[in-house]
Write an enzyme that holds these catalytic residues in place. Structure first.
Site, PDB file in Angstrom:
ATOM      1  N   ASP A   1       4.254  -4.912   3.670  1.00  0.00           N
ATOM      2  CA  ASP A   1       5.693  -5.140   3.776  1.00  0.00           C
ATOM      3  C   ASP A   1       5.982  -6.514   4.388  1.00  0.00           C
ATOM      4  OD1 ASP A   1       4.675  -4.365   6.246  1.00  0.00           O
ATOM      5  OD2 ASP A   1       6.164  -2.811   6.624  1.00  0.00           O
TER       6      ASP A   1
ATOM      7  N   HIS B   1       0.835  -1.205   0.000  1.00  0.00           N
ATOM      8  CA  HIS B   1       0.000   0.000   0.000  1.00  0.00           C
ATOM      9  C   HIS B   1       0.869   1.255   0.000  1.00  0.00           C
ATOM     10  CE1 HIS B   1       1.191   0.465   4.168  1.00  0.00           C
ATOM     11  NE2 HIS B   1       0.888  -0.818   4.341  1.00  0.00           N
TER      12      HIS B   1
END
Length: 430
Positions: A337, A59
């Site tokens: 991540d 994102h």
């Protein structure tokens, strides 16, 4: 229960995939023998036809997930004006579960809303900066697959594109912005973003769902802060920031705040800036200690089901028996991540840097027009990669799948491995 979840998942039945895998195995053996006879010649790019693209992305920029334990006057102000939506990113979309039903509840978003940062923003909110980052990624994909290569239609077509995201607002909104950039806000039919229940999501390591993974990693994050080198550096940073030695702050929290402040050009604490390089490196060291790359089964449980999903898309694309309507040209996966780092490790392309906001891992599938062989090419952050087990950037699909198979888990194997009792905490001394 997890078994009942797997019965309704959007994965292909095991029998079908097993048969397909066997057929593909016979084909890969024949191709390998042909290459052994002919010698491994460089692939002629001009003879390759792009057949499918899969993009896994993080994102865009957001507010921190957890503020640092600073006095209020020292805290950065996260003003709600940062949430202003850039007009070019506006695009209507619908969110459904994997079966096409109503959007599931998001326990993570409910949890984030319990933390209000100084300035009024909630923890983990996508900002206008993050929206613009995702729009720019969409524009780069448009240049690659609409303008430079006429692969995708210039207007969103649901028959060409499949979109899936974790069920968090920042990821859903990031996907919207990417699609706005990729298709310049033009669409044929509704844009549907598919998502899953938090309890059965595979687009991130699911510690809540996978008991064995949770057992193996329990305590590793805390133990990482006590490792030689990491412990001394953490104490040094805490002293520089004026934190008490007993404050529960680690390098992951420090990096999360530092990265969020830097990308928004907010006035960070001078000590945080001074230790920037150390903080990122030690955050990576901490994550690697938690993941423990030598612990193959933990990596399998972290991203094995997601790798299986990517592999299934490849296998369906190369199987001539697959109906055209069952294959998309583009698969988009909005992840995190904590998804990308183990993915990069399993593919052998981790660069020892923390995956930044809006970064993408792109997997292209090509077919040679003369030999009909299949090839995969990987990009990370727009840069060509040579994955583990591959001779060069154009990797024969059989070799790529062989390398992936070390970590890929079918839903059934995932269920079995996650359910196994684990008598010893790895890396935790217990």
């Amino acid at each position: 229960m997890i078994s009942s979840v797997f019965r309704v998942r959007a994965w292909a039945p095991v029998g079908v995939l097993t048969s397909l895998a066997y057929c593909f195995h016979r084909r890969r053996v024949a191709l390998a023998e042909q290459r052994a006879t002919d010698g491994q010649h460089p692939v002629d790019r001009g003879q390759l036809e792009l057949k499918m693209v899969q993009v896994v992305f993080r994102h865009g920029a957001r507010s921190p997930l957890k503020p640092l334990p600073q006095e209020e006057e020292e805290q950065v102000e996260w003003n709600t004006q940062l949430l202003e939506v850039p007009p070019q990113t506006r695009l209507d979309y619908i969110v459904t579960n994997l079966a096409g039903g109503p959007k599931p509840h998001s326990p993570y978003d409910s949890q984030y809303r319990e933390t209000t940062l100084k300035g009024g923003m909630f923890a983990g909110q996508l900002t206008g900066v993050g929206m613009q980052q995702m729009f720019a990624l969409g524009e780069r994909l448009r240049k690659n697959y609409v303008e430079d290569i006429p692969f995708l239609s210039p207007i969103f077509n649901p028959q060409e594109v499949f979109v899936r995201s974790t069920n968090m607002d920042r990821n859903l909104e990031s996907t919207r912005c990417l699609l706005a950039g990729l298709f310049q806000r033009q669409k044929e039919g509704p844009i549907i973003i598919h998502t899953d229940e938090a309890s059965s999501e595979v687009l991130y390591p699911n510690y809540q769902n996978c008991q064995n993974l949770r057992r193996r990693t329990r305590g590793r994050r805390k133990a990482a802060s006590l490792q030689p080198g990491i412990s001394e550096d953490l104490q040094k940073v805490k002293e520089g920031l004026g934190f008490d030695s007993g404050e529960e702050v680690d390098f992951l929290i420090l990096l999360d705040n530092m990265a969020a402040e830097q990308v928004h050009s907010l006035p960070s604490c001078p000590a945080l800036q001074r230790f920037a390089r150390m903080i990122e490196q030690r955050a990576v060291d901490t994550a690697l200690y938690v993941l423990q790359r030598e612990d193959r089964e933990s990596l399998q449980m972290a991203v094995g089901p997601f790798l299986h999903l990517l592999e299934s898309n490849l296998l369906k694309a190369v199987d001539p028996a697959t109906p055209p309507g069952k294959i998309r040209k583009l698969y988009l996966y909005a992840a995190h991540d904590v998804t990308l780092m183990p993915l990069l490790l399993t593919l052998g392309i981790f660069d020892h840097k923390w995956p930044p906001f809006a970064v993408d891992l792109t997997m292209e599938l090509y077919q040679h027009q003369e030999s009909k062989e299949w090839f995969v090419q990987l990009y990370y952050h727009g840069e060509e990669q040579v994955p583990r087990g591959c001779p060069d950037r154009f990797c024969p699909l059989d070799q790529f799948l062989n390398a992936m198979s070390v970590y890929t888990l079918s839903p059934e194997k995932y269920h079995t491995l996650c359910s196994q009792a684990h008598t010893m905490e790895l890396g935790n001394g217990e």
